[in-house]
Structure formats: C-alpha cells, structure tokens
Design a protein around this motif. Structure first.
Motif, PDB file in Angstrom:
ATOM      1  N   GLN A   1      46.560  40.235  34.168  1.00  0.00           N
ATOM      2  CA  GLN A   1      46.139  39.683  35.459  1.00  0.00           C
ATOM      3  C   GLN A   1      44.624  39.554  35.541  1.00  0.00           C
ATOM      4  OE1 GLN A   1      44.613  41.468  38.192  1.00  0.00           O
ATOM      5  NE2 GLN A   1      45.211  40.295  40.003  1.00  0.00           N
ATOM      6  N   GLN A   2      43.904  40.588  35.111  1.00  0.00           N
ATOM      7  CA  GLN A   2      42.449  40.543  35.139  1.00  0.00           C
ATOM      8  C   GLN A   2      41.909  39.483  34.181  1.00  0.00           C
ATOM      9  OE1 GLN A   2      40.225  42.543  37.138  1.00  0.00           O
ATOM     10  NE2 GLN A   2      42.181  42.723  38.200  1.00  0.00           N
ATOM     11  N   THR A   3      42.512  39.366  33.006  1.00  0.00           N
ATOM     12  CA  THR A   3      42.065  38.366  32.038  1.00  0.00           C
ATOM     13  C   THR A   3      42.283  36.957  32.562  1.00  0.00           C
ATOM     14  OG1 THR A   3      42.577  39.863  30.195  1.00  0.00           O
ATOM     15  CG2 THR A   3      42.361  37.526  29.672  1.00  0.00           C
ATOM     16  N   ALA A   4      43.474  36.701  33.089  1.00  0.00           N
ATOM     17  CA  ALA A   4      43.766  35.368  33.611  1.00  0.00           C
ATOM     18  C   ALA A   4      42.835  35.013  34.768  1.00  0.00           C
ATOM     19  CB  ALA A   4      45.227  35.283  34.053  1.00  0.00           C
ATOM     20  N   ALA A   5      42.605  35.972  35.676  1.00  0.00           N
ATOM     21  CA  ALA A   5      41.760  35.710  36.836  1.00  0.00           C
ATOM     22  C   ALA A   5      40.310  35.493  36.434  1.00  0.00           C
ATOM     23  CB  ALA A   5      41.868  36.859  37.823  1.00  0.00           C
ATOM     24  N   ASP A   6      39.773  36.354  35.558  1.00  0.00           N
ATOM     25  CA  ASP A   6      38.367  36.231  35.170  1.00  0.00           C
ATOM     26  C   ASP A   6      38.114  34.977  34.344  1.00  0.00           C
ATOM     27  OD1 ASP A   6      37.470  38.473  36.516  1.00  0.00           O
ATOM     28  OD2 ASP A   6      37.870  39.818  34.846  1.00  0.00           O
TER      29      ASP A   6
ATOM     30  N   GLN B   1      41.681  47.626  42.944  1.00  0.00           N
ATOM     31  CA  GLN B   1      42.254  46.298  42.787  1.00  0.00           C
ATOM     32  C   GLN B   1      43.554  46.314  41.989  1.00  0.00           C
ATOM     33  OE1 GLN B   1      39.455  43.476  41.237  1.00  0.00           O
ATOM     34  NE2 GLN B   1      41.042  42.018  40.654  1.00  0.00           N
ATOM     35  N   THR B   2      43.643  47.206  41.001  1.00  0.00           N
ATOM     36  CA  THR B   2      44.770  47.156  40.067  1.00  0.00           C
ATOM     37  C   THR B   2      45.803  48.255  40.261  1.00  0.00           C
ATOM     38  OG1 THR B   2      43.520  48.460  38.438  1.00  0.00           O
ATOM     39  CG2 THR B   2      43.337  46.056  38.306  1.00  0.00           C
ATOM     40  N   LEU B   3      45.496  49.274  41.080  1.00  0.00           N
ATOM     41  CA  LEU B   3      46.465  50.364  41.268  1.00  0.00           C
ATOM     42  C   LEU B   3      47.816  49.861  41.766  1.00  0.00           C
ATOM     43  CD1 LEU B   3      47.026  53.372  41.121  1.00  0.00           C
ATOM     44  CD2 LEU B   3      46.110  53.610  43.440  1.00  0.00           C
ATOM     45  N   PRO B   4      47.875  48.933  42.732  1.00  0.00           N
ATOM     46  CA  PRO B   4      49.194  48.427  43.142  1.00  0.00           C
ATOM     47  C   PRO B   4      49.953  47.755  41.997  1.00  0.00           C
ATOM     48  CG  PRO B   4      47.526  47.846  44.758  1.00  0.00           C
ATOM     49  CD  PRO B   4      46.795  48.370  43.572  1.00  0.00           C
ATOM     50  N   LEU B   5      49.244  47.024  41.143  1.00  0.00           N
ATOM     51  CA  LEU B   5      49.890  46.431  39.969  1.00  0.00           C
ATOM     52  C   LEU B   5      50.465  47.520  39.074  1.00  0.00           C
ATOM     53  CD1 LEU B   5      47.204  43.786  38.998  1.00  0.00           C
ATOM     54  CD2 LEU B   5      49.572  43.228  39.476  1.00  0.00           C
ATOM     55  N   PHE B   6      49.670  48.536  38.836  1.00  0.00           N
ATOM     56  CA  PHE B   6      50.079  49.618  37.953  1.00  0.00           C
ATOM     57  C   PHE B   6      51.322  50.316  38.486  1.00  0.00           C
ATOM     58  CE2 PHE B   6      49.590  53.562  35.563  1.00  0.00           C
ATOM     59  CZ  PHE B   6      49.133  53.085  34.336  1.00  0.00           C
ATOM     60  N   LEU B   7      51.327  50.598  39.770  1.00  0.00           N
ATOM     61  CA  LEU B   7      52.473  51.284  40.371  1.00  0.00           C
ATOM     62  C   LEU B   7      53.712  50.398  40.380  1.00  0.00           C
ATOM     63  CD1 LEU B   7      50.721  53.043  43.393  1.00  0.00           C
ATOM     64  CD2 LEU B   7      51.529  54.110  41.286  1.00  0.00           C
TER      65      LEU B   7
ATOM     66  N   LEU C   1      55.685  38.533  42.678  1.00  0.00           N
ATOM     67  CA  LEU C   1      54.983  39.121  43.818  1.00  0.00           C
ATOM     68  C   LEU C   1      53.610  39.656  43.426  1.00  0.00           C
ATOM     69  CD1 LEU C   1      57.974  41.020  45.463  1.00  0.00           C
ATOM     70  CD2 LEU C   1      56.727  39.115  46.493  1.00  0.00           C
ATOM     71  N   LEU C   2      53.559  40.389  42.328  1.00  0.00           N
ATOM     72  CA  LEU C   2      52.297  41.005  41.942  1.00  0.00           C
ATOM     73  C   LEU C   2      51.315  39.990  41.369  1.00  0.00           C
ATOM     74  CD1 LEU C   2      53.484  44.419  40.448  1.00  0.00           C
ATOM     75  CD2 LEU C   2      52.976  43.786  42.814  1.00  0.00           C
TER      76      LEU C   2
ATOM     77  N   THR D   1      49.353  38.797  44.060  1.00  0.00           N
ATOM     78  CA  THR D   1      48.755  39.951  44.743  1.00  0.00           C
ATOM     79  C   THR D   1      49.410  40.216  46.091  1.00  0.00           C
ATOM     80  OG1 THR D   1      46.958  38.610  45.690  1.00  0.00           O
ATOM     81  CG2 THR D   1      46.529  39.683  43.588  1.00  0.00           C
ATOM     82  N   ASP D   2      50.724  40.060  46.147  1.00  0.00           N
ATOM     83  CA  ASP D   2      51.520  40.431  47.318  1.00  0.00           C
ATOM     84  C   ASP D   2      52.047  41.838  47.055  1.00  0.00           C
ATOM     85  OD1 ASP D   2      53.228  40.773  49.400  1.00  0.00           O
ATOM     86  OD2 ASP D   2      54.292  38.866  49.156  1.00  0.00           O
ATOM     87  N   TYR D   3      51.338  42.837  47.560  1.00  0.00           N
ATOM     88  CA  TYR D   3      51.609  44.226  47.223  1.00  0.00           C
ATOM     89  C   TYR D   3      52.456  44.950  48.264  1.00  0.00           C
ATOM     90  CZ  TYR D   3      47.770  43.406  43.914  1.00  0.00           C
ATOM     91  OH  TYR D   3      46.974  42.909  42.920  1.00  0.00           O
ATOM     92  N   ARG D   4      53.015  44.228  49.218  1.00  0.00           N
ATOM     93  CA  ARG D   4      53.781  44.896  50.277  1.00  0.00           C
ATOM     94  C   ARG D   4      54.978  45.657  49.743  1.00  0.00           C
ATOM     95  NH1 ARG D   4      55.393  39.922  53.731  1.00  0.00           N
ATOM     96  NH2 ARG D   4      55.637  39.148  51.577  1.00  0.00           N
ATOM     97  N   VAL D   5      55.529  45.216  48.626  1.00  0.00           N
ATOM     98  CA  VAL D   5      56.727  45.847  48.092  1.00  0.00           C
ATOM     99  C   VAL D   5      56.418  47.143  47.357  1.00  0.00           C
ATOM    100  CG1 VAL D   5      56.719  44.697  45.830  1.00  0.00           C
ATOM    101  CG2 VAL D   5      58.885  45.325  46.882  1.00  0.00           C
ATOM    102  N   VAL D   6      55.154  47.347  46.946  1.00  0.00           N
ATOM    103  CA  VAL D   6      54.824  48.472  46.069  1.00  0.00           C
ATOM    104  C   VAL D   6      55.174  49.831  46.670  1.00  0.00           C
ATOM    105  CG1 VAL D   6      52.925  49.665  44.899  1.00  0.00           C
ATOM    106  CG2 VAL D   6      53.090  47.165  44.796  1.00  0.00           C
TER     107      VAL D   6
END
Length: 427
Positions: free
Chosen positions: A75-80, A226-232, A359-360, A363-368
């Motif tokens: 995600q970080q690579t694609a975004a940057d 920024q990335t903790l929700p992705l990780f979880l 979802l992730l 960056t829709d983190y509501r489900v996390v």
C-alpha cells in the motif's frame, strides 16, 4: 461517442491487464503449491512425530504477520509511487527493515530462554530445529517487505519469480538434506531457510531502485498511525488462516499429522485464488490516491467465488487419491474425515479476504475494530469448544463466515463523505 468508446476500451484494457497479471500469479501459486507438496512427500521418509514437528514449526512461521506486513508495504509503495515520493518510500523501507530486525532480536532472545519449555510442550526431540526456525523467522520478516515492494510497484513478473525461487530451492534442499543428512524436522526447516533466503535476494535485486537511493528520515510514529489499521485488518485474516493448527498440536498432538495434511490441502484453496485480491489491491490503492474510477471488486469477488467453489468440490472428490499420492495410505481415512470441514471453512475466508483487500485499499478502516473483536471471540470459541479437531474446524468456519458478513456490511455502506479517503504524506 468517442469518449464513451474510449472509456469502454480503457475498462476492457484494465480488466485484460488484471486477468493477465492475476493469471500469472495464479499459475505461480499453482506451480509453487505443487512443488511445495514435495516437502510433504518426505512424510514417507521421516517419522510421523518429526513430520508433525516440522509442520507445527512451519505453521508458527506463518503466524509472523507476513501477509499484513506485505500488504502494508504494498500500500505504501503504490501510494508513494503514484504521488512520486520515492525518497519518502526509500526511508520507509530502510527504517522498517531496521525495526523488524530489532523486533526479531528481542523475540529470539525470549525463545532462547523458553526453549526447554517449548521443546517439552511441543514434543520437539531436537532443539536444533528451533534454532533454525529462529533464523527462518528473520527471513520471513524480510521477505514480505521485498514482496510488498514488488506488489506495490505492480512488478508481478518478478514477484512471481521470487515466489518460485522460494519453492524450488526449499523443496530441492529438503530432499537432499533429508536423504543425505538427517531424517528429521531440522532438515526440513533448514531447507525452508535456504528457500526464503533465495527469494529475498532475488527480490532485493529487482526492487533495488526503490530502496537504494536518497531517502527521507523515517517518521515512525506517523507511519505507524497510518498503517496500524492495515496491519490489524490483514492480521486477523492471517490468524484465522493459520492459528488452528497450533491449537490442535497443543490439544491433540497424536492427531496433528492427519490434521496438518488436511490443512495443507485445504489452504491451497486460498493460495489458488489469493492472486486475484493481490493484483486488485495496488490498483485500488492507486485509483484511490489519484481519485480515479477503478473498481475491480465485483469481477474479483465473482471470480474468486467461482474458482474457490469449484476447487473446493474438486478437492473433496480427488482427496483420497491426492492424499495417497502425497503421503501414505495410512493418512487417507483420518485425513478425509477432516478435509471436507477444512475446505468448507476456507471458502468464506477466501471471499472475506477479497472484501478486506478492497476496504483497506480504500483506507476504509471501519471494519478493523470489528475484525479484532472477532479474533478475540474466535479464540474464546476455541477455548470453549475443542472436543475434537473437527469441532475446532466448526468454530473456524463460523468465524470465517462472520468475517465475510462483517466485511460485506461495510462494503455495502461506503464512507459518508466522498473524497475523504486519502493517503497522508509521511515525512
């Protein structure tokens, strides 16, 4: 009319690219899956207790959050790359490697202290297999960073080659080490270490442009927020995918070999369809960051459902032959008692994985938070209902189905403020 025609042509081209790239990764996963079965042929040459130990240790390496880590880096690579922030990306990658290596060193120290207890509780005859597993875990922390860079850059060709290298070197080394060195779990774990090492070196070379240049200092706290929700979010998927074998080894050590063989085959369903979500993910990230229209969810979800359904049915039909071919005739009856239940649990997990990726990526983190709560309830369910390995699979199937339902609920309810989905710059 030209604009409409051009738009339709662009959509068709995007879908063709999507299926070409995901098709390549599916072929890679299929080939690596077949090659990886070679490791399980070794069950015919080593004692069942050593095979069960090897599978348990390999499963423990799967508990390392490799998939979440890979998806965070992707995600970080694609975004940057989409925002032309290569210096920022280089700083993130190098800083992440440093923190991961430090975390590994701390964890390895704990394992060294607890080694006698772990060897006794997990029925490990030779502690050397634990020491090799520790080194393997370091490689398993580095490998998802490398694969994440390749995935985020949409360099799926070399991502696939790196995956193939892992499988070919691992199985070839395992055969040689078991045949000429030791017929025990230590040989299999050493081979796994060699395979991961080969994969990491290839990926590092192909991704060198992303991490060798000038770099901005890593803002660790901002990156973590920024990335903790992705990780979880991806971590829950990984936990449901792999944790059950460890629980079975703990409660039913005498049945772990049969359970592990069923799990090896059933998890192949996820490996088969996983490339569809893996290819979709960086494309959705890119379109989200650039505020472009690029929704591949429907085609990805439908394709996954069809493939995993057909493959699951086929696995149950050819299971007896496949088990006899890979293992020994003694494995057929106890493994087939478990396999249909295992496959049934993997189907909703495969579909939920697509929705989680969608979802992730947006960056829709509501489900996390809901997914984290589900993981806690899953463990509670296992502690309450574990009369047999099949009952453990019942709990897993319920958890995977609930996960799919939760993700579907949030997919059907988009974020309330259009355009609020952004990827903040980490400087």
């Amino acid at each position: 009319m030209e604009t409409r025609t051009g738009g339709l042509s662009s959509v068709a081209s995007d879908r063709a690219t999507f299926f070409r790239q995901s098709g390549w990764l599916m072929v890679v996963n299929l080939v690596t899956g077949v090659v990886m079965l070679g490791v399980h042929f070794l069950a015919k040459w080593i004692p069942p207790s050593e095979y069960a130990t090897a599978v348990t240790l390999l499963t423990l390496t799967m508990l390392i959050p490799a998939i979440p880590l890979q998806m965070v880096v992707a995600q970080q690579t694609a975004a940057d790359l989409a925002l032309d922030r290569l210096r920022v990306l280089s700083g993130k990658i190098r800083g992440l490697w440093g923190w991961l290596t430090l975390a590994w060193a701390v964890g390895a120290t704990v394992v060294v202290v607890l080694e006698p207890f772990l060897s006794r509780r997990l029925s490990i005859a030779n502690p050397a297999s634990i020491w090799v597993t520790l080194l393997l875990m370091l490689g398993c922390l580095w490998m998802p960073v490398v694969w994440g860079m390749l995935q985020g850059a949409q360099n799926f060709l070399w991502l696939g080659i790196s995956m193939l290298a892992n499988a070919v070197v691992r199985v070839g080394s395992a055969v040689l080490l078991v045949w000429f060195w030791r017929r025990e779990a230590t040989s299999i774990m050493t081979a796994a270490l060699l395979g991961v090492g080969a994969s990491v070196l290839l990926g590092l070379w192909q991704s060198r442009a992303l991490w060798t240049g000038p770099a901005e200092p890593l803002a660790a706290r901002a990156l973590l927020r920024q990335t903790l929700p992705l990780f979880l979010g991806f971590g829950v998927t990984l936990f449901l995918f792999s944790a059950d074998t460890v629980f079975v080894k703990w409660w039913f050590p005498e049945q772990t070999a049969w359970y592990a063989s069923a799990g090896t085959l059933a998890r192949g369903l996820i490996w088969l369809v996983g490339p569809l979500a893996a290819v979709m993910f960086p494309k959705v990230v890119r379109s989200t960051v650039r505020a472009e229209d690029g929704n591949l969810l429907t085609v990805t979800l439908v394709s996954t459902a069809v493939l995993v359904g057909v493959a699951g049915l086929g696995l149950c039909l050819v299971g007896p032959w496949l088990i006899r071919f890979v293992y020994t005739p003694a494995y057929v009856q106890p493994t087939m008692e478990i396999l249909p239940w295992y496959a049934a649990a993997m189907i909703p997990l495969a579909l939920a994985n697509v929705l989680v990726n969608h979802l992730l990526a947006r960056t829709d983190y509501r489900v996390v938070p809901w997914l984290v709560g589900l993981a806690v309830l899953y463990v509670a369910g296992l502690l309450a209902f574990h009369a047999s390995p099949i009952q453990i699979l019942h709990v897993l199937a319920v958890a995977c189905s609930v996960m799919f339902g939760l993700c579907w609920w949030f997919v059907k309810r988009p974020l309330p403020v259009p355009g609020q989905v952004t990827v903040p710059e980490v400087m």
